[in-house]
Design an enzyme around this catalytic site. Sequence first.
Site, PDB file in Angstrom:
ATOM      1  N   ARG A 121     110.142  66.627 -19.355  1.00 10.35           N
ATOM      2  CA  ARG A 121     110.295  67.449 -18.147  1.00 10.35           C
ATOM      3  C   ARG A 121     108.944  67.845 -17.564  1.00 10.35           C
ATOM      4  O   ARG A 121     107.968  68.022 -18.286  1.00 10.35           O
ATOM      5  CB  ARG A 121     111.156  68.676 -18.470  1.00 10.35           C
ATOM      6  CG  ARG A 121     112.544  68.238 -18.915  1.00 10.35           C
ATOM      7  CD  ARG A 121     113.436  69.397 -19.229  1.00 10.35           C
ATOM      8  NE  ARG A 121     113.679  70.227 -18.069  1.00 10.35           N
ATOM      9  CZ  ARG A 121     114.302  71.399 -18.110  1.00 10.35           C
ATOM     10  NH1 ARG A 121     114.717  71.879 -19.265  1.00 10.35           N
ATOM     11  NH2 ARG A 121     114.502  72.091 -17.014  1.00 10.35           N
ATOM     12  N   GLN A 168     111.310  79.497 -13.111  1.00  6.60           N
ATOM     13  CA  GLN A 168     110.455  79.346 -14.293  1.00  6.60           C
ATOM     14  C   GLN A 168     108.985  79.300 -13.876  1.00  6.60           C
ATOM     15  O   GLN A 168     108.129  79.917 -14.514  1.00  6.60           O
ATOM     16  CB  GLN A 168     110.836  78.088 -15.067  1.00  6.60           C
ATOM     17  CG  GLN A 168     112.222  78.216 -15.694  1.00  6.60           C
ATOM     18  CD  GLN A 168     112.675  76.970 -16.412  1.00  6.60           C
ATOM     19  OE1 GLN A 168     111.981  75.951 -16.417  1.00  6.60           O
ATOM     20  NE2 GLN A 168     113.849  77.016 -17.006  1.00  6.60           N
ATOM     21  N   ASP A 314     122.251  75.484 -11.794  1.00  6.15           N
ATOM     22  CA  ASP A 314     122.824  75.007 -13.058  1.00  6.15           C
ATOM     23  C   ASP A 314     124.331  74.714 -12.932  1.00  6.15           C
ATOM     24  O   ASP A 314     124.932  74.152 -13.850  1.00  6.15           O
ATOM     25  CB  ASP A 314     122.571  76.022 -14.177  1.00  6.15           C
ATOM     26  CG  ASP A 314     121.074  76.140 -14.478  1.00  6.15           C
ATOM     27  OD1 ASP A 314     120.330  75.175 -14.212  1.00  6.15           O
ATOM     28  OD2 ASP A 314     120.650  77.201 -14.965  1.00  6.15           O
TER      29      ASP A 314
HETATM   30  C1  S3P Z   1     115.869  79.316 -15.324  1.00  8.26           C
HETATM   31  C2  S3P Z   1     115.556  78.792 -14.097  1.00  8.26           C
HETATM   32  C3  S3P Z   1     116.137  77.534 -13.589  1.00  8.26           C
HETATM   33  C4  S3P Z   1     117.388  77.144 -14.343  1.00  8.26           C
HETATM   34  C5  S3P Z   1     117.210  77.270 -15.835  1.00  8.26           C
HETATM   35  C6  S3P Z   1     116.858  78.693 -16.211  1.00  8.26           C
HETATM   36  C7  S3P Z   1     115.199  80.561 -15.757  1.00  8.26           C
HETATM   37  O1  S3P Z   1     115.193  76.499 -13.747  1.00  8.26           O
HETATM   38  O2  S3P Z   1     117.764  75.828 -14.010  1.00  8.26           O
HETATM   39  O3  S3P Z   1     118.395  76.885 -16.504  1.00  8.26           O
HETATM   40  O4  S3P Z   1     115.634  81.188 -16.728  1.00  8.26           O
HETATM   41  O5  S3P Z   1     114.209  80.933 -15.110  1.00  8.26           O
HETATM   42  P1  S3P Z   1     113.995  76.251 -12.687  1.00  8.26           P
HETATM   43  O6  S3P Z   1     113.112  77.418 -12.719  1.00  8.26           O
HETATM   44  O7  S3P Z   1     113.314  75.006 -13.168  1.00  8.26           O
HETATM   45  O8  S3P Z   1     114.651  76.089 -11.370  1.00  8.26           O
END
Ligand code: S3P
Length: 432
Positions: A121, A168, A314
């Site tokens: 990733r 994230q 998600d």
């Molecule tokens: C999350 C953010 C999302 C989500 C992941 C959890 C988080 O990802 O898809 O399951 O806890 O901040 P991205 O930040 O890559 O969009």
Amino acid sequence: MIVQSPSRLRATLRVPADKSISHRALILNAIAEGEAHLENLLDSDDVRSTAACISSLGIAIDWPVGATAARISGGGLHGLYESEDALNCGNSGTTMRLLTGLLAAHPLFSVLIGDESLSRRPMGRIIEPLRLMGARISARRGDTLAPIAIRGGSLRAIQYEMPVASAQVKSALILAGLTVEGRTRITEPAPTRDHTEKMLAAMGAPVDREGRSVIIRRPARLEPLGIRVPGDLSSAAPWLVLGACHSDAEIKVESVGINPTRTGLLDILKRMGASIELQNEHETSGEPVADLIVHSSDLHGVTVQGDDVPRAIDELPLVALLGCFAQGTTVVREAEELLVKESNRIENVVTMLSAMGASIKATADGFIVEGPCDLQGARLDAAADHRMGMLGAVAGVLATGQTRIENDAVTVSYPDFWEALEAASPEAAQTA
Ligand code: S3P
């Protein structure tokens, strides 16, 4: 697991605690000053990965196996110790990205590793802006993939326009920004989940929002924050979709977090004509919570794009399944992020639902479903992606005949998913 369709579905259930909030409750309290009591923490593989990493960084966590209550003694903003081993983030992108932001600002040498999926990733999205802040980080494949090596130290404030909508990435930069002098401004292209900002504000950090930007300044200290984690809307989602698509269903999911940055699926369900009700709306530890009740519904196709994409990121695989039970065309676009989740979710959604007879095709940034489709039971490989495992389960419960799901990985976010399905309908689920 093998699943099949029950003729009638009536269930009232609770889903496991929110995964995003559980990670943050551990990470943020690790750098607070003092002890926090956490209740209803999600006891799943991903959150255990975060707890193990935090504990390797010298933070005392008392979280017995099988328990949902935990105590964590934060070491303050500068209280982490160098880990003797590589920090194993397992399957968890949130663990790896948030910890990279945190550790970039600590004078320690850290190495973060993950499983096969996490090692594929994209990590350049956090490494690049952290380097702009002065961080010393290297990673495999031209600094884009884990393992990540960090020689942490003092950073400087930046103003950063995020090219992708990612909570994230935003949270990693907020964590780095907590330790620097001046204002770090992070601008997101579309609103993403804001649990980090909300919790930090409750812990006494100066966090401000100006339109699409978050501004973070260094606090003198962070107060520990005891919380009770609400149910995870992303874990309620399979039940909501099951209830809406099944011909004779009524399902109630109690105590689910309905933070507006997370409720894209509820809006999509309503736009598709689903009968979904919110009851008993209240707040738990600063997050809005409600009971959600869904009934069998006549659905019609919709297009999902723009701000709804990060708000339902998600749950988008489940939107494809909704499309199979809706009249007309359902389109998901501007969702290229699905390509880089725990698996390539565009490819896997299309492979799984096509194997069941759905009329679905992949596009560069999503998929198009022509409904309604007559789904037939099939043998499905969930590619060790928990959301694909639960998609396969719900699709199988809605299809004619039996469906066998392999490689389901539900322990990442919903360890007792199969037991919950069996409890909701003993007819629907059986162990292979
Ligand atoms: C999350 C953010 C999302 C989500 C992941 C959890 C988080 O990802 O898809 O399951 O806890 O901040 P991205 O930040 O890559 O969009």
